[in-house]
Write an enzyme that holds these catalytic residues in place. Structure first.
Site, short mmCIF file in Angstrom:
data_model
loop_
_atom_site.label_atom_id
_atom_site.label_comp_id
_atom_site.label_asym_id
_atom_site.label_seq_id
_atom_site.Cartn_x
_atom_site.Cartn_y
_atom_site.Cartn_z
N ARG A 109 0.82 -1.20 0.00
CA ARG A 109 0.00 0.00 0.00
C ARG A 109 0.86 1.26 0.00
O ARG A 109 1.77 1.42 0.81
CB ARG A 109 -0.92 -0.02 1.22
N HIS A 112 -11.49 -3.89 8.99
CA HIS A 112 -10.23 -4.27 8.35
C HIS A 112 -10.26 -5.72 7.88
O HIS A 112 -9.38 -6.16 7.17
CB HIS A 112 -9.06 -4.05 9.31
#
Ligand code: GLN
Ligand code: ZN
Length: 771
Positions: free
Chosen positions: A531, A710
């Site tokens: 990411r 998440h």
């Protein structure tokens, strides 16, 4: 001769090639060999880059597939049970990625013996950066030893290309201080067991032909806990003796050594690296404290920001070190690893040319490092052209009238204490809001974003390529928004949100609509694993030319009688997740952003939006590393939030959201923000993290997240009701909200729809129990 050195280089690649390779591997589209080949290619390109820039101490072993802290822990056998590691030999990639991301299922995991339920290690911020590392989980049962010769491998990889690189290891004391133990003991107690493993790694590097090894000990630039000083002495006496032929460069960064300087100076290492960008003032003390004969590495080029170096000023600092007798043992380097800045300006074709002349990314920074080393050795004449160019860029920036907006300065000067205070105290506001909003007990809301589906991203991409008209784009987003509002009404969300479909990113969306922000095309910086983020650059005074979100919030409100919540990104987060100018204090930049957000808040209120959420997920991350500096940060950060929030009438409800819950040390400041409602992340911790709010007796309303967004797992209503029950035992039901942990933009509708329905059911069940 002065050595041009580097401490670490971006891993992700010019076009995020590492991300592509990792995701292909995770999705089963490529093999392990394919991933490793891609990684080797990136390392080779990075070495070539650094060589071309003129650096002679090029780091190796700084590369990691996911995270260097995790890979260091794994290399030394600090691998918790339950991830398929047999106890012998290096951890498999399946084990490494299960530690990083949790078990995902699949053949490779099964073959490697990773249990299906394995959860990821905790992830947390790397000091005060936006890079996240995985927190090693230690126990007394661990038997550290060198399992993986990753440093020697990386060193030999360089040798094969004719490069004698400088291996980089995260030092043993910092590694342990960054780790956690779950069995009650102190991480540092493992040091005596760990040192032989480090010693072996160093011996192998010496045998392989390494001359220098960089030991990163960033904790030396932070407040040290009890026992750390003794640990440092023990560690480095031990390691110096283990590989007498190696020169160790002890690297400190992200701040000054301050009271740890005598300790650092006393360690038996060949050299010490100082961060002279964050802490230029430490140079003189270090020159006085360091024994002659020690090498000094001067971190003169900012590894944390994107601005070009003032070469003349940097050279003057280096000359001071030279004059103090370190002339023949000097290195010039970036302040810290360049992991935290984008790779190269060369790819940026869209930037304002004057702004671009003031910038330097990793590649350009290393050229500055090499220039400074050369200037020091050969005299200023040898780098005269570069010095003049640097002077010119600085002078041009100083003279650039666009940096300073007199209207912004006038507004800052006119800020009064009243502007940072709501009209009435919370209890009075709460009454006015209750009368206006008419919400049930335990009202259900969401954090803001609904899934950013492939459809939404494709729409935005087509708009960017000019394939659809803005009007058609907006019509599509209206359709998605309307569907989301209708669905929330149907399932019974009391305070719906419009879904943030129009936003690419919570900082970028606002930055693109504010004056003073610039954006790169490829300025990616690793946040964690694959990411990346491309932080905007705040280069001029910030102001808001026109409303930014009112159109979407007002549209959504027009579709329902329920109170729509408007969503904004707060000033502290906008600042924290950008590269900020350095010619004015951060506090002042933050105030400018706060005024812009305040305008937006007031426009939302005027448009009839009764509830406005100002997200501050980066509030805690801005906290300075040194305790002594924290009060000042908290003072202005709280003031800026309040400036943004406090213009509204009593009956307008202000929410904030923070996506973490380690509030213990800042809970007073959180309360001082005086938001009517705060939503926080708590689901994963079983509400444990509410404790800080209880101990402190938090006075306003709280929405402890009951769904861990998440994870793709859909929690049952009973599970969430259980969490809520625990929360109602601790917080009066009148002040409790029901919501997920965070925004849902990374989730799929197939998870969001059932999870939100279960969440509403959980709230209803609790309401019935309380009635
Ligand atoms: N409102 C944002 C969202 O829902 C908040 C994101 C965040 O906290 N990082 O996506
Ligand atoms: Zn969040």
């Amino acid at each position: 001769m002065t050595i041009a050195a580097n401490l670490g280089y971006p891993r992700i690649g010019p076009r995020r090639e590492l991300k592509t390779a990792l995701e292909a591997f995770w999705e089963g589209r490529s093999s392990e060999a394919g991933l490793l080949a891609a990684a080797a290619g990136l390392r080779a390109a990075a070495r070539a880059d650094q060589l071309a820039a003129g650096v002679s101490h090029i780091p190796s072993g700084d590369f990691a597939l996911y995270d260097h802290v995790l890979e260091t822990a794994c290399a030394f056998g600090l691998i918790p049970e339950g991830y398929g590691w047999s106890g012998e030999g290096p951890a498999s990639l399946a084990t490494l990625f299960a530690l990083a991301r949790g078990a995902r299922g699949g053949e490779a995991e099964r073959a490697a013996g990773v249990p299906p339920g394995a959860v990821a290690l905790e992830m947390t911020k790397w000091f005060d950066t936006n890079y996240h590392y995985l927190v090693p989980r230690l126990s007394a049962a661990m038997r550290p030893r060198l399992l993986d010769h990753r440093w020697a491998r990386a060193f030999r990889e360089g040798l094969a290309h004719g490069q004698r690189t400088r291996p980089v290891l995260l030092g043993p004391v910092s590694l342990l201080l960054l780790a956690k133990r779950e069995d009650g003991g102190r991480p540092l107690d493992l040091l005596p067991l760990l040192l032989p493993a480090y010693a072996e790694a160093l011996r192998i590097l010496a045998e392989a032909g390494a001359a220098w090894v960089q030991m990163d000990e960033p904790c030396l630039a932070a407040d040290l806990p009890p026992g750390a000083e003794a640990a440092y002495l023990q560690a480095y006496q031990n390691l110096a003796a283990a590989a007498p032929g190696l020169d160790l460069m002890l690297a400190t960064y992200f701040g000054g050594l301050e009271e740890n300087l005598p300790l650092a100076a006393s360690l038996p290492v060949a050299g010490l690296h100082l961060d002279l960008v964050r802490a230029p003032g430490q140079l003189d003390a270090a020159l006085a404290a360091l024994p002659r004969g020690r090498w000094l590495s001067l971190g003169l080029v900012d590894g944390r920001n994107v601005w070009r170096t003032d070469l003349r000023a940097a050279l003057a600092l280096a000359r001071r070190a030279e004059a103090a007798g370190f002339g023949r043992r000097l290195m010039i380097a970036p302040s810290c690893s360049l992991l935290h800045v984008p790779l190269s300006l060369a790819q940026e074709t869209g930037l304002d040319p004057a702004l671009k002349r003031r910038l330097a990314f990793a590649r350009e920074k290393l050229r500055e490092v090499a220039l400074l080393a050369r200037g020091l050795d050969e005299g200023e004449g040898a780098i005269a052209a570069a010095l003049e160019e640097s002077d010119r860029a600085l002078a041009e920036a100083r003279a650039d009238a666009r940096l300073h907006d007199p209207a912004v300065a006038a507004r800052i000067a006119a800020i009064t204490p009243e502007m940072e205070r709501r009209r009435s105290p919370y209890p009075e506001r709460a009454r006015a809001q209750a009368a206006r909003l008419g919400l049930p007990r335990l009202p259900v809301t969401a954090i803001g974003s609904w899934p950013q589906t492939a459809e939404v991203r494709a729409l935005r991409a087509r708009l960017a390529r000019g394939e659809i008209e803005p009007a058609a784009y907006e019509a599509e987003l209206e359709r998605l928004t309307a569907e989301a509002v209708r669905w929330q009404e149907e399932i019974g969300v009391d305070v719906p949100v419009h879904g943030e479909f129009e936003r690419n990113d919570m900082v970028k969306y606002f930055g693109e609509r504010l004056a003073g922000f610039a954006f790169t095309k490829h300025g990616w910086v690793q946040s964690y694993g694959s990411r990346c983020v491309a932080p905007p650059i705040i280069w001029a005074d910030v102001s808001r030319p026109a409303p930014m979100t009112v159109r979407w919030s007002a549209y959504a409100q027009s579709l329902t009688d329920r109170p729509m919540k408007g969503m904004l990104t707060g000033p502290v987060t906008m600042l924290q997740w950008s590269f900020a100018r350095t010619d004015i204090p951060r506090e002042r930049i933050c105030r400018q952003i706060a005024l812009a957000i305040r305008d937006e808040v007031l426009d939302l209120e005027a448009a009839g939006i009764p509830i406005i959420q100002i997200d501050e997920p980066a509030f805690r991350e801005g906290l300075p590393l040194r305790a002594a500096d924290r009060a000042d940060y908290l003072r202005w950060a709280v003031a800026c939030f309040r400036l943004a929030a406090s213009g509204v009438r009593d009956e307008t409800q202000i929410h904030t959201h923070m996506c973490y819950s380690e509030f213990n040390d800042i809970i007073e400041s959180i309360a001082a923000m005086d938001a009517d409602v705060i939503s926080i992340e708590t689901a994963r911790s079983d509400m444990e993290l509410l404790q800080a709010f209880l101990d402190f007796d938090y006075p306003n309303e709280i929405g402890p997240g009951v769904w861990d967004i998440h994870s793709p797992r859909v929690p049952t209503a009973e599970e969430m009701a259980g969490l809520l029950r625990r929360a109602t035992n601790r917080i009066p039901a009148e002040r409790l909200w029901v919501n997920p942990d965070c925004g849902c933009k990374t989730r799929r509708w197939a998870e969001v729809k059932p999870a939100m329905a279960n969440l509403v059911a959980a709230a209803r069940r609790l309401r019935a129990e309380l009635a």
